[in-house]
Scaffold this active site. Structure first.
Site, PDB file in Angstrom:
ATOM      1  CB  THR A   1      18.651   4.774  29.672  1.00  0.00           C
ATOM      2  OG1 THR A   1      17.985   4.006  30.676  1.00  0.00           O
ATOM      3  CG2 THR A   1      18.569   6.252  30.017  1.00  0.00           C
TER       4      THR A   1
ATOM      5  CG  HIS B   1      13.970   5.505  26.339  1.00  0.00           C
ATOM      6  ND1 HIS B   1      12.703   5.387  25.812  1.00  0.00           N
ATOM      7  CD2 HIS B   1      14.159   4.416  27.120  1.00  0.00           C
ATOM      8  CE1 HIS B   1      12.141   4.273  26.265  1.00  0.00           C
ATOM      9  NE2 HIS B   1      13.006   3.665  27.054  1.00  0.00           N
TER      10      HIS B   1
ATOM     11  CB  CYS C   1      18.151  10.860  52.059  1.00  0.00           C
ATOM     12  SG  CYS C   1      18.536   9.303  51.228  1.00  0.00           S
TER      13      CYS C   1
ATOM     14  CB  CYS D   1      19.395   7.813  47.440  1.00  0.00           C
ATOM     15  SG  CYS D   1      19.763   9.574  47.538  1.00  0.00           S
TER      16      CYS D   1
ATOM     17  NE  ARG E   1      16.233  -7.278  21.739  1.00  0.00           N
ATOM     18  CZ  ARG E   1      16.144  -6.062  22.260  1.00  0.00           C
ATOM     19  NH1 ARG E   1      15.133  -5.767  23.061  1.00  0.00           N
ATOM     20  NH2 ARG E   1      17.060  -5.152  21.989  1.00  0.00           N
TER      21      ARG E   1
ATOM     22  CB  ILE F   1       9.993   2.036  32.676  1.00  0.00           C
ATOM     23  CG1 ILE F   1      11.255   1.856  33.538  1.00  0.00           C
ATOM     24  CG2 ILE F   1       9.368   3.403  32.904  1.00  0.00           C
ATOM     25  CD1 ILE F   1      11.009   1.933  35.009  1.00  0.00           C
TER      26      ILE F   1
ATOM     27  CB  ILE G   1      13.424  -3.893  40.650  1.00  0.00           C
ATOM     28  CG1 ILE G   1      12.841  -5.134  41.324  1.00  0.00           C
ATOM     29  CG2 ILE G   1      14.952  -3.949  40.605  1.00  0.00           C
ATOM     30  CD1 ILE G   1      13.393  -5.419  42.681  1.00  0.00           C
TER      31      ILE G   1
END
Length: 342
Positions: free
Chosen positions: A40, A43, A96, A107, A200, A264, A286
């Protein structure tokens, strides 16, 4: 305090002086020791379309870390100053339907540390006390700093029974690599992982993969034949976010197979839904970690011998963060841990 900040709406991060966070009555202030660079964060650094529409500017980023409780809010009774902790990066509303039912990881109002609110690439970070998770003494700081992504791997891998099963993992990023070790630890038979990055894939062998496969060079049918598999994989863990990898996985699954999807996808992906239907496949999405059962399970596995240290390929002072992002962008790093405390 010294912080890494998304200070401009363009590629990069900047080391700046920012205000030390304030805490509320139910919060804790954590003095950060180590922080790790996440996909993340990459990104955000590269300022891709997702980051542009998601990240407020300016903001301190980062959400994988370990530190010591520096200060507690007046209503906090579960933690003590000086206690070593990491933090669950998803801050949930608590009111919620899913939160009230004990399913906080679902959530609808989740806020991400270092994504929607100030993060941990800094000397201090503030989070709700309920999000701080104490770390046992036997777990080193560099491992405690990557519990967030390890939790993603644990949540994904343990979604289905793995004992004696043949497992296919697509994507040899840090989470996919940690999933290899988890599958081995809990008793999978064959663990096959695919990617197109030789660096990798070599790490995947170190982590215990039965086969580390170049997806663009070797078909899964040949791999299965080589391993004496006649019916297909029992469990699939999709970690790549690559549409072709997802289609290949569906094609290689045994009837009744189960897929956990963490990767993603950057755009819409077409799959052959007839294969899903006629094979009787189960697909599960997930996101993050189950709060907080995943934390308990990953710490228990680390205490019982799970080894994920090979995924930590770089350990740098925070001032040298550019080296870490450059190595990740070049595909020549896995987890980069930054020393925040001087």
């Amino acid at each position: 305090m010294q912080s890494l900040v998304k200070a401009k709406s363009e590629k990069g991060l900047w080391m700046e002086r920012t205000r030390r966070p304030e805490i509320g009555p139910s919060d804790v202030l954590i003095r950060v020791r180590n922080a790790a660079i996440c996909g993340t964060d990459l990104h955000i650094y590269n300022w891709d379309k997702w980051a542009q529409k998601t990240i407020p500017v300016p903001m301190v980023v980062g959400h994988e870390y370990v530190g010591v409780v520096e200060e507690i809010g007046r209503d906090v009774t579960s933690l003590s100053v000086g206690e070593r902790v990491s933090g669950e990066g998803h801050i949930v509303c608590g009111i919620c339907r899913n939160c009230r039912a004990g399913r906080g990881h679902l959530c609808r109002n989740t806020l991400g540390v270092g994504v929607n609110r100030p993060g941990a690439f800094a000397e201090f970070v503030s989070i709700p006390a309920v999000n701080a998770y104490p770390i046992p003494d036997g777990i080193p700081d560099q491992i405690a700093a990557i519990l967030d992504p390890l939790g993603n791997a644990v949540h994904t891998a343990l979604s289905f029974d793995l004992i004696g099963e043949d497992v296919l993992i697509t994507g040899a990023g840090p989470i996919g690599l940690m999933a290899v070790a988890i599958c081995r630890h809990v008793g999978a038979r064959n663990v096959v992982i695919t990617d197109v990055n030789d660096y990798r894939l070599s790490l995947a062998t170190t982590m215990g993969a039965t086969r580390a496969v170049r997806a663009d060079r070797e078909p899964l049918s040949d791999v299965m034949a080589d391993l004496g598999m006649h019916e297909g994989f029992d469990v699939g863990l999709e970690m790549s976010g690559n549409a072709k990898a997802l289609r290949d996985m569906i094609g290689a699954m045994n009837n009744g197979g189960k897929l956990a999807l963490l990767g993603i996808l950057s755009e819409e992906a077409a799959i052959d839904w007839n294969e899903v239907i006629f094979k009787g496949l189960t697909l599960k999405g997930i996101y993050g970690r189950e709060m907080y059962d995943t934390w308990y399970k990953m710490l228990a596995m680390l205490q019982s011998g799970l080894d994920v240290t090979p995924v930590i390929t770089h350990h740098l002072p925070m001032a040298e963060f550019e080296k870490g992002f450059a190595a990740l962008n070049a595909g020549q790093a896995c987890k980069v841990v930054l020393d925040v405390a001087s």
